[in-house]
Design an enzyme around this catalytic site. Structure first.
Site, PDB file in Angstrom:
ATOM      1  N   SER A 178       9.761  -7.334  13.464  1.00  0.00           N
ATOM      2  CA  SER A 178       9.292  -6.627  14.654  1.00  0.00           C
ATOM      3  C   SER A 178      10.336  -6.737  15.763  1.00  0.00           C
ATOM      4  O   SER A 178      11.477  -6.329  15.578  1.00  0.00           O
ATOM      5  CB  SER A 178       7.930  -7.180  15.073  1.00  0.00           C
ATOM      6  N   ASP A 275      -1.320  -1.522  15.668  1.00  0.00           N
ATOM      7  CA  ASP A 275      -0.657  -1.449  14.368  1.00  0.00           C
ATOM      8  C   ASP A 275      -0.087  -0.050  14.135  1.00  0.00           C
ATOM      9  O   ASP A 275       1.054   0.114  13.710  1.00  0.00           O
ATOM     10  CB  ASP A 275      -1.649  -1.811  13.261  1.00  0.00           C
ATOM     11  N   HIS A 309       2.086  -3.130  10.287  1.00  0.00           N
ATOM     12  CA  HIS A 309       3.022  -3.985  11.016  1.00  0.00           C
ATOM     13  C   HIS A 309       2.718  -5.459  10.733  1.00  0.00           C
ATOM     14  O   HIS A 309       1.993  -6.108  11.484  1.00  0.00           O
ATOM     15  CB  HIS A 309       2.907  -3.676  12.508  1.00  0.00           C
TER      16      HIS A 309
END
Length: 330
Positions: A178, A275, A309
């Protein structure tokens, strides 16, 4: 004992690399078994204020540094044989994502010990702030939060001085999830000679697409979580030169002759807006990035996988094995 204060003996072992490094020069020229790990000390603007070296593999440190207004931590995961082999090892810098639940312990919770069991590599996992974006911010209302300075100018040389590492391009890789994936892509381009391998697991590769959505998110998240209204890139106007220097899709030539590894999810949870927003943007940005890499003839390995994610353990394992294959061998 090997230490940063005795560089001559330390360099003998670093040059030896393989099995021959299992023997060190003892007093009076007598050959002796390699010493275990050296005492780890201060340096490069870092003063150790807390430490735990009880675990044979996972060593923990917390530093006082003028680069950060609080004391950031780091986990250093050592190979199984580090304390007796005498070998010198490549290093993977592994960066966590953003949010109040992410820090230098993230990958230990996720299983990094299992991913690296029996593998000849050191893994360094530092703090990067809740929303530090692996950057020196344009503004801060809470004191210094210069994560880029901490990681590049302080932590990397500190690691090389205190552990048996290959302090060179072919001895280092950088990877992250991320926000940490963005940090990995950014550092690998901006500091080309530091890292021979770069990986982004659900990490954004484009700051400007969709009217700068990721850049605006970096500003908003840092203002809310870390900087008390300060921002990474500036508001209401960005520091355009800084954005361009940090933006992976604008630094394509900087990835030439590196191993590039990318992972993105194709089906985020439609009920979870966070997400969906995150991984939809990640996927689009990575596709843009991959297209530019392909047009430039720069090889890269990429995966588009079901889900949203989150950290994919099998991809982390694949990535670490690929890092070891690319870097200089222990």
């Amino acid at each position: 004992m090997l230490s940063a204060k005795n560089p001559t003996r330390r360099n003998v072992l670093k040059a030896a690399g393989g099995l021959s490094a299992a023997i060190a020069v003892g007093g009076g020229g007598v050959l002796a078994s390699a010493a275990p790990a050296a005492a780890v000390g201060d340096g490069f603007g870092l003063r150790i204020v807390d430490r735990n070296e009880a675990d044979p593999r996972m060593w923990y440190y917390r530093f006082q540094t003028s680069a950060i207004g609080w004391n950031p931590g780091v986990n250093v995961l050592l190979p199984d044989d580090y304390h007796w082999s005498g070998r010198t090892y490549p290093v993977l810098y592994l960066f966590h994502g953003g949010g109040n639940d992410q820090d230098f312990i993230t990958f230990d919770r996720e299983g990094v010990r299992d991913w690296t069991a029996g593998r000849p590599i050191i893994v360094v996992m530092p703090d990067g702030g809740h929303a530090g974006w692996y950057s020196n911010p344009v503004s801060s209302n809470v004191g210094p939060r210069n994560w880029e300075q901490f990681h590049i100018s302080q932590l990397i040389p500190w690691i090389d001085a205190n552990f048996r590492t290959f302090a060179e391009y072919d001895g280092r890789a950088v990877s992250g999830f991320s926000m940490g994936g963005f940090g990995a892509l950014k550092y690998a381009a901006k500091y080309y000679g530091h890292f021979a391998s770069v990986s982004a697991h659900s990490g954004p590769a484009s700051l400007r697409r969709d009217n700068g959505l990721v850049g605006h998110w970096a500003n908003a998240s840092s203002a809310a979580l870390d900087l008390n209204g300060g921002t990474i890139y500036g508001v209401p106007f960005w520091d355009e030169a800084r954005v361009s220097a940090d933006n992976p899709v604008q630094r394509i030539e900087s990835y030439r002759n590196k191993r590039v590894f990318l992972v993105a999810g194709t089906s985020p949870d439609p009920i979870n807006w966070f997400d969906t927003a995150n991984e939809t943007q990640v996927l689009a940005g990575q596709r843009e990035f991959r297209s530019l890499l392909g047009n430039a003839g720069i090889p890269h390995e990429w995966y588009e996988l079901p889900g949203g994610h989150f950290i994919r353990h099998d991809m982390m394992q694949r990535d670490i094995d690929g890092v070891i294959d690319r870097l200089r061998k222990a």
